[in-house]
Motif scaffolding. Structure first.
Motif, PDB file in Angstrom:
ATOM      1  N   LYS A  11      -0.423  -3.374  -2.389  1.00  0.00           N
ATOM      2  CA  LYS A  11      -1.929  -3.431  -2.270  1.00  0.00           C
ATOM      3  C   LYS A  11      -2.402  -3.714  -0.788  1.00  0.00           C
ATOM      4  CE  LYS A  11      -3.215  -3.397  -6.579  1.00  0.00           C
ATOM      5  NZ  LYS A  11      -3.568  -2.014  -7.337  1.00  0.00           N
ATOM      6  N   THR A  12      -3.262  -3.197  -0.221  1.00  0.00           N
ATOM      7  CA  THR A  12      -3.875  -3.078   1.123  1.00  0.00           C
ATOM      8  C   THR A  12      -4.843  -3.949   1.162  1.00  0.00           C
ATOM      9  OG1 THR A  12      -2.546  -1.116   1.783  1.00  0.00           O
ATOM     10  CG2 THR A  12      -4.173  -2.121   3.299  1.00  0.00           C
ATOM     11  N   ILE A  13      -4.842  -5.018   2.045  1.00  0.00           N
ATOM     12  CA  ILE A  13      -6.236  -5.634   2.223  1.00  0.00           C
ATOM     13  C   ILE A  13      -6.644  -5.579   3.509  1.00  0.00           C
ATOM     14  CG2 ILE A  13      -7.506  -7.987   2.315  1.00  0.00           C
ATOM     15  CD1 ILE A  13      -5.480  -9.045   0.053  1.00  0.00           C
ATOM     16  N   LEU A  14      -7.842  -4.708   3.730  1.00  0.00           N
ATOM     17  CA  LEU A  14      -8.478  -4.763   5.384  1.00  0.00           C
ATOM     18  C   LEU A  14      -9.574  -5.715   5.610  1.00  0.00           C
ATOM     19  CD1 LEU A  14      -8.823  -2.888   7.743  1.00  0.00           C
ATOM     20  CD2 LEU A  14     -10.529  -1.442   6.412  1.00  0.00           C
ATOM     21  N   PHE A  15      -9.394  -6.512   6.716  1.00  0.00           N
ATOM     22  CA  PHE A  15     -10.173  -7.397   7.088  1.00  0.00           C
ATOM     23  C   PHE A  15     -11.094  -6.800   8.233  1.00  0.00           C
ATOM     24  CE2 PHE A  15      -7.005 -10.220   5.502  1.00  0.00           C
ATOM     25  CZ  PHE A  15      -8.102 -11.157   4.799  1.00  0.00           C
ATOM     26  N   VAL A  16     -12.487  -6.919   8.235  1.00  0.00           N
ATOM     27  CA  VAL A  16     -13.385  -6.178   9.253  1.00  0.00           C
ATOM     28  C   VAL A  16     -14.343  -7.091   9.919  1.00  0.00           C
ATOM     29  CG1 VAL A  16     -15.082  -4.357   9.478  1.00  0.00           C
ATOM     30  CG2 VAL A  16     -12.987  -3.918   7.835  1.00  0.00           C
ATOM     31  N   CYS A  17     -14.299  -6.960  11.064  1.00  0.00           N
ATOM     32  CA  CYS A  17     -15.287  -7.685  11.882  1.00  0.00           C
ATOM     33  C   CYS A  17     -15.837  -6.670  13.020  1.00  0.00           C
ATOM     34  CB  CYS A  17     -14.983  -8.819  12.603  1.00  0.00           C
ATOM     35  SG  CYS A  17     -13.850  -8.781  14.003  1.00  0.00           S
ATOM     36  N   LYS A  46      -0.315  -5.595   1.693  1.00  0.00           N
ATOM     37  CA  LYS A  46      -0.102  -5.224   3.147  1.00  0.00           C
ATOM     38  C   LYS A  46      -1.580  -5.859   3.694  1.00  0.00           C
ATOM     39  CE  LYS A  46      -0.099  -1.410   6.216  1.00  0.00           C
ATOM     40  NZ  LYS A  46      -0.103   0.333   6.209  1.00  0.00           N
ATOM     41  N   VAL A  47      -1.321  -6.433   4.912  1.00  0.00           N
ATOM     42  CA  VAL A  47      -2.579  -6.970   5.409  1.00  0.00           C
ATOM     43  C   VAL A  47      -2.916  -6.166   6.859  1.00  0.00           C
ATOM     44  CG1 VAL A  47      -3.721  -8.949   6.330  1.00  0.00           C
ATOM     45  CG2 VAL A  47      -2.195  -9.102   4.379  1.00  0.00           C
ATOM     46  N   ILE A  48      -4.079  -5.914   7.083  1.00  0.00           N
ATOM     47  CA  ILE A  48      -4.596  -5.229   8.225  1.00  0.00           C
ATOM     48  C   ILE A  48      -5.755  -5.397   8.505  1.00  0.00           C
ATOM     49  CG2 ILE A  48      -2.959  -3.306   7.949  1.00  0.00           C
ATOM     50  CD1 ILE A  48      -5.290  -1.495   6.846  1.00  0.00           C
ATOM     51  N   SER A  49      -6.257  -5.259   9.903  1.00  0.00           N
ATOM     52  CA  SER A  49      -7.665  -5.688  10.189  1.00  0.00           C
ATOM     53  C   SER A  49      -8.351  -4.399  11.137  1.00  0.00           C
ATOM     54  CB  SER A  49      -7.651  -6.932  10.898  1.00  0.00           C
ATOM     55  OG  SER A  49      -7.040  -6.836  12.112  1.00  0.00           O
TER      56      SER A  49
END
Length: 174
Positions: A11-17, A46-49
């Motif tokens: 699973k991919t978690i995408l953090f956005v600012c 998987k953690v990305i931003s």
């Protein structure tokens, strides 16, 4: 689609600012650190931003680096990434720092509406009920305030706010 060692879909978690140099980069660093202590789910996430107005390759802000260093997390190698349709489509969960970032994601990809939330919206206890959200993010309690260009104290406050929500997130996904 990535697979983990067990052959299951990672699973991919995408953090956005906005610029991917402050809030989302701190969220990424903090969450990766939290996952290190969770061997049960670490290999499945998987953690990305990324940032809605980011320039590819910018470094994290000096105060974001300093605040995470105080927590034993190295953010010096972080490089900003511009939000793209591909990133949105390939993420399983998109957590934005504000409701205006959420609107920007949905503007790029309306089909993502079932997987995009503000970080606080997603981690809020269901018992609290749904609060009305100001679409433009003015003074919205669902938003994590932007520390960009402010003092290190403001960065510490922002990091603490993010970390509090991430603690709820890690409990929610176990």
């Amino acid at each position: 689609m990535q697979k983990n060692r067990g052959g299951r879909h990672m699973k991919t978690i995408l953090f956005v600012c906005t610029g991917n140099t402050c809030r989302s980069s701190m969220a990424e660093g903090l969450f990766k650190e939290m996952l290190k202590n969770r061997s049960d789910i670490q290999s499945e996430i998987k953690v990305i931003s990324a940032g809605t107005s980011a320039w590819n390759g910018d470094r994290a802000s000096q105060y974001a680096i300093a605040v995470l260093k105080e927590k034993g997390i190295d953010l010096k190698e972080h490089r900003s990434t511009a939000l793209t349709l591909d990133l949105i489509e390939n993420a399983d969960l998109i957590l934005t720092m504000t409701s205006s970032h959420k609107a920007a994601v949905l503007n790029l990809c309306p089909e993502a509406h079932e997987k995009v939330f503000t970080l606080k919206e997603y981690t809020r206890c269901e018992a609290e009920g749904d609060s009305k959200m100001d679409f433009f993010g003015y003074g919205n309690p669902e938003d994590i305030s932007d520390p960009f260009g402010q003092s290190i104290e403001v960065y510490r406050k922002s990091a603490a706010e993010i970390e509090e929500s991430l603690k709820k997130l890690i409990e929610k996904i176990k």
